[in-house]
Design an enzyme around this catalytic site. Sequence first.
Site, PDB file in Angstrom:
ATOM      1  N   HIS A  94     -51.626 -37.495 -28.035  1.00 44.64           N
ATOM      2  CA  HIS A  94     -52.399 -36.642 -27.135  1.00 44.64           C
ATOM      3  C   HIS A  94     -51.923 -36.775 -25.688  1.00 44.64           C
ATOM      4  O   HIS A  94     -51.806 -35.787 -24.960  1.00 44.64           O
ATOM      5  CB  HIS A  94     -53.882 -37.013 -27.250  1.00 44.64           C
ATOM      6  CG  HIS A  94     -54.792 -36.062 -26.556  1.00 44.64           C
ATOM      7  ND1 HIS A  94     -55.453 -36.381 -25.396  1.00 44.64           N
ATOM      8  CD2 HIS A  94     -55.154 -34.791 -26.851  1.00 44.64           C
ATOM      9  CE1 HIS A  94     -56.188 -35.358 -25.011  1.00 44.64           C
ATOM     10  NE2 HIS A  94     -56.030 -34.376 -25.878  1.00 44.64           N
ATOM     11  N   ARG A 133     -52.619 -47.146  -8.587  1.00 42.90           N
ATOM     12  CA  ARG A 133     -52.072 -45.973  -7.917  1.00 42.90           C
ATOM     13  C   ARG A 133     -53.140 -45.156  -7.184  1.00 42.90           C
ATOM     14  O   ARG A 133     -52.831 -44.201  -6.500  1.00 42.90           O
ATOM     15  CB  ARG A 133     -51.324 -45.110  -8.926  1.00 42.90           C
ATOM     16  CG  ARG A 133     -50.030 -45.763  -9.378  1.00 42.90           C
ATOM     17  CD  ARG A 133     -49.460 -45.094 -10.622  1.00 42.90           C
ATOM     18  NE  ARG A 133     -48.168 -45.647 -10.995  1.00 42.90           N
ATOM     19  CZ  ARG A 133     -47.988 -46.807 -11.631  1.00 42.90           C
ATOM     20  NH1 ARG A 133     -49.034 -47.570 -11.938  1.00 42.90           N
ATOM     21  NH2 ARG A 133     -46.787 -47.232 -11.952  1.00 42.90           N
TER      22      ARG A 133
END
Length: 160
Positions: A94, A133
């Site tokens: 996915h 991040r």
Amino acid sequence: MIKQAPSTTRNYTFSSLPRIAMVVSRFNEKVTHSLSKAAQAWLVEHNIPFQKENDLFYAPGAFELPLIAQHLAKSGRYDGVVCLGCVIKGDTAHFEFISLSASLGIMQASLSTEVPISFGILTAYTFEQAKLRSLDNHENKGREAVAACVETVSLLQRTA
């Protein structure tokens, strides 16, 4: 639209201050909220107008970002669109399908509308990577995505 005198924001020069839309995925919201917050802070730091109530939009997930971004780009209301999302690898394929579809969709939307649409979708193997991040610092990828969009708007305005 009435042309204004050139306005300079740090290293960016504009014929008129750009109007930026931001589309944020609700999926992995802890991460995407941090990306959005940092991107909005960058706009404030660079004196670029942004109104949350008018310029901030939400998508269910990263897969839906390209269509919403394309719609906003076609509206004529925005000089650039920033897409922010987060896809984290799980145990199935996915991750690959969503990441590839979102990146190709955003690129296609930007090319077809000729409006800068930046790719601020984190594609991480772990939540920890995504969190790093999206920390509240100058390396936040939301800041980088909005900076890339604004720089592209500036360049296109100068070369028009």
